[in-house]
Design an enzyme around this catalytic site. Structure first.
Site, PDB file in Angstrom:
ATOM      1  N   ARG A 255      39.917  26.333  37.427  1.00 33.24           N
ATOM      2  CA  ARG A 255      40.112  26.271  38.881  1.00 33.24           C
ATOM      3  C   ARG A 255      39.859  24.885  39.469  1.00 33.24           C
ATOM      4  NH1 ARG A 255      41.685  30.482  37.638  1.00 33.24           N
ATOM      5  NH2 ARG A 255      41.656  32.435  38.816  1.00 33.24           N
TER       6      ARG A 255
ATOM      7  N   SER B  92      39.500  35.794  44.931  1.00 34.23           N
ATOM      8  CA  SER B  92      38.135  35.590  44.417  1.00 34.23           C
ATOM      9  C   SER B  92      37.456  34.530  45.279  1.00 34.23           C
ATOM     10  CB  SER B  92      38.163  35.074  42.978  1.00 34.23           C
ATOM     11  OG  SER B  92      38.796  35.981  42.126  1.00 34.23           O
TER      12      SER B  92
ATOM     13  N   GLU C 279      34.907  29.330  44.882  1.00 36.55           N
ATOM     14  CA  GLU C 279      36.264  28.922  44.530  1.00 36.55           C
ATOM     15  C   GLU C 279      36.990  28.517  45.814  1.00 36.55           C
ATOM     16  OE1 GLU C 279      38.965  31.463  41.951  1.00 36.55           O
ATOM     17  OE2 GLU C 279      40.165  31.123  43.734  1.00 36.55           O
TER      18      GLU C 279
HETATM   19  N1  EPU Z   1      34.534  44.236  36.893  1.00 37.05           N
HETATM   20  C1  EPU Z   1      33.582  45.161  37.242  1.00 37.05           C
HETATM   21  N2  EPU Z   1      33.734  45.816  38.410  1.00 37.05           N
HETATM   22  C2  EPU Z   1      34.809  45.607  39.229  1.00 37.05           C
HETATM   23  C3  EPU Z   1      35.784  44.672  38.848  1.00 37.05           C
HETATM   24  C4  EPU Z   1      35.633  43.985  37.665  1.00 37.05           C
HETATM   25  O1  EPU Z   1      32.612  45.365  36.526  1.00 37.05           O
HETATM   26  O2  EPU Z   1      34.879  46.239  40.269  1.00 37.05           O
HETATM   27  C5  EPU Z   1      34.344  43.526  35.609  1.00 37.05           C
HETATM   28  C6  EPU Z   1      35.228  44.088  34.507  1.00 37.05           C
HETATM   29  O3  EPU Z   1      34.416  44.213  33.377  1.00 37.05           O
HETATM   30  C7  EPU Z   1      36.256  43.028  34.251  1.00 37.05           C
HETATM   31  C8  EPU Z   1      35.551  41.768  34.726  1.00 37.05           C
HETATM   32  O4  EPU Z   1      34.654  42.168  35.752  1.00 37.05           O
HETATM   33  O5  EPU Z   1      36.555  42.942  32.893  1.00 37.05           O
HETATM   34  C9  EPU Z   1      36.493  40.736  35.257  1.00 37.05           C
HETATM   35  O6  EPU Z   1      37.255  41.304  36.335  1.00 37.05           O
HETATM   36  P1  EPU Z   1      38.794  40.934  36.556  1.00 37.05           P
HETATM   37  O7  EPU Z   1      39.549  41.164  35.310  1.00 37.05           O
HETATM   38  O8  EPU Z   1      39.269  41.621  37.782  1.00 37.05           O
HETATM   39  O9  EPU Z   1      38.781  39.363  36.769  1.00 37.05           O
HETATM   40  P2  EPU Z   1      37.806  38.380  37.525  1.00 37.05           P
HETATM   41  O10 EPU Z   1      37.113  37.551  36.512  1.00 37.05           O
HETATM   42  O11 EPU Z   1      36.956  39.061  38.517  1.00 37.05           O
HETATM   43  C10 EPU Z   1      39.598  36.487  37.533  1.00 37.05           C
HETATM   44  C11 EPU Z   1      40.146  35.489  38.510  1.00 37.05           C
HETATM   45  C12 EPU Z   1      41.216  36.121  39.389  1.00 37.05           C
HETATM   46  C13 EPU Z   1      42.315  36.706  38.503  1.00 37.05           C
HETATM   47  C14 EPU Z   1      41.676  37.712  37.551  1.00 37.05           C
HETATM   48  C15 EPU Z   1      42.678  38.276  36.574  1.00 37.05           C
HETATM   49  C16 EPU Z   1      38.356  33.921  38.974  1.00 37.05           C
HETATM   50  C17 EPU Z   1      37.360  33.429  39.970  1.00 37.05           C
HETATM   51  N3  EPU Z   1      39.094  34.960  39.361  1.00 37.05           N
HETATM   52  O12 EPU Z   1      38.892  37.457  38.291  1.00 37.05           O
HETATM   53  O13 EPU Z   1      41.782  35.085  40.177  1.00 37.05           O
HETATM   54  O14 EPU Z   1      43.303  37.336  39.280  1.00 37.05           O
HETATM   55  O15 EPU Z   1      40.645  37.064  36.775  1.00 37.05           O
HETATM   56  O16 EPU Z   1      42.999  37.325  35.623  1.00 37.05           O
HETATM   57  O17 EPU Z   1      38.475  33.354  37.903  1.00 37.05           O
HETATM   58  C18 EPU Z   1      41.518  33.980  42.283  1.00 37.05           C
HETATM   59  O18 EPU Z   1      41.304  32.950  41.644  1.00 37.05           O
HETATM   60  O19 EPU Z   1      41.490  34.014  43.546  1.00 37.05           O
HETATM   61  C19 EPU Z   1      41.756  35.205  41.560  1.00 37.05           C
HETATM   62  C20 EPU Z   1      41.949  36.350  42.185  1.00 37.05           C
END
Ligand code: EPU
Length: 341
Positions: free
Chosen positions: A164, A235, A332
């Site tokens: 990012r 995010s 972010e």
């Molecule tokens: N999780 C939970 N509870 C929830 C949601 C998620 O425990 O309610 C856990 C799950 O274990 C999951 C993990 O958190 O495996 C990660 O969640 P998710 O796959 O939704 O991804 P994230 O790490 O929260 C990142 C990016 C997003 C992108 C998603 C999908 C960042 C800051 N965010 O989110 O990007 O869409 O992966 O690849 O890296 C953005 O940058 O604005 C953004 C939305």
């Protein structure tokens, strides 16, 4: 060139929050940029580029500067033997590029479907989702130096992409006018990310980049607020990257914590999981600001929430995380107008 004085910036952001720009100018071409640079110099005001406003929190006091709304448009393709370059104006919505590439049957950016914001913002932020990152396909960005007016080109090797972030976050003098992405002819779909591999296992047909993009958009629709009344910038925080030792100790205390080893030996941890399973903060709210029920890394604001409300709320979340797991989390989302005293 039309300079709007005291233009509210709230409608230009996906948070729908924030005060006015001292001046707001739309820039469609090099000539507009040249005029805007001269105008800002005459006004003794800083220049502040704005794209899709999808990763911004604009301060309630607004921006004491000349906000340059980047509207460079156009998408062209350069077809070579084993790759295609897709060159898009910095003001083109990123998702329009995903569609244009998909329509040509090319793979490479379909996992980045549905991300709000413009092409310029995508490069600044090095957008990433579902196992893909812009850095993997970025070829170059054409730029204009907002101080000297000089044209330049930043190749991928000089773009300092990391999680990012990019060179463009440090070089505030560089305005991106267009971005080229390199799409390899032999690119294969990438279903490595858990959410996507689940769709594959369910038997859904994901043979083309258009089908994959559609699946990605439908996953996103379940994770991000869809109510037009609600503002958000996706995010709000980055997933923290911590030492291997700290990650091992956290995993011991909190079994199940998702961890992602990084090439440099550090470990990225899933902050959404921490907010959900460690702090039980899903849906946690203060006034009209809350952590989204379906994805707690996402901050959602409803009217009449202000930028100050969001800022205070985010500080509260960061303090809770620090107190509980000893990790300082970074935002972010960028604050726009920080230079206003
Ligand atoms: N999780 C939970 N509870 C929830 C949601 C998620 O425990 O309610 C856990 C799950 O274990 C999951 C993990 O958190 O495996 C990660 O969640 P998710 O796959 O939704 O991804 P994230 O790490 O929260 C990142 C990016 C997003 C992108 C998603 C999908 C960042 C800051 N965010 O989110 O990007 O869409 O992966 O690849 O890296 C953005 O940058 O604005 C953004 C939305």
């Amino acid at each position: 060139m039309n300079a709007k004085a005291y233009a509210s910036l709230a409608p230009y952001t996906t948070f729908h929050i924030g005060g006015p720009a001292r001046f707001l100018i739309e820039a469609h071409n090099d000539e507009d940029i040249k005029d805007t640079i001269a105008f800002a110099r005459d006004q003794h005001l800083p220049l502040c580029p704005l794209g899709g406003g999808s990763n911004l929190l604009v301060r309630d006091q607004g921006v004491e500067g000349v906000v340059l709304w980047v509207k460079f448009d156009g998408i062209t393709f350069e077809i070579n033997e084993d790759e295609t370059l897709c060159i898009a104006g910095a003001g083109v919505p990123w998702d329009t590029v995903v569609d244009a590439v998909g329509a040509r049957g090319i793979f490479g950016i379909e996992n980045l479907a549905g991300i709000p914001g413009t092409v310029g913002g995508a490069a600044v932020q090095n957008i990433g989702a579902y196992g893909a990152e812009l850095a993997q396909v970025f070829a170059y960005a054409d730029t204009i130096n907002m101080v000297t007016g000089e044209h330049g080109r930043i190749e991928v090797t000089d773009a300092a992409f990391a999680y990012r972030t990019s060179l463009f976050k440090q070089r505030h003098d560089l305005l991106i006018t267009q971005v080229a992405v390199r799409l390899k002819k032999n690119a294969k779909p990438n279903f490595s990310y858990a959410d996507l591999s689940q769709v594959v296992r369910s038997g859904a047909l994901l043979a083309t980049s258009i089908e994959i993009a559609r699946a990605v958009r439908s996953i996103r629709a379940q994770k991000f607020p869809q109510d037009p009344e609600e503002g958000t910038a996706g995010s709000f925080f980055k997933n923290p990257i911590i030492s291997l030792e700290l990650s091992a100790s956290l995993s011991k205390h909190f079994p199940g914590l998702p961890t992602f080893p990084q090439p440099d030996g550090q470990v990225k941890i899933a902050l959404a999981w921490v907010l959900d399973h460690v702090l039980s903060l899903k849906g946690y709210s203060t006034g009209e600001v809350r952590l989204y029920e379906k994805q707690p890394l996402v901050i959602v604001a409803r009217p009449p929430a202000t930028a100050a409300d969001v800022d205070t709320f985010a500080q509260d979340i960061a303090e809770r995380v620090f107190k509980t797991i000893g990790v300082s989390i970074e935002r972010e989302v960028e604050t726009f107008g920080e230079f206003l005293s």
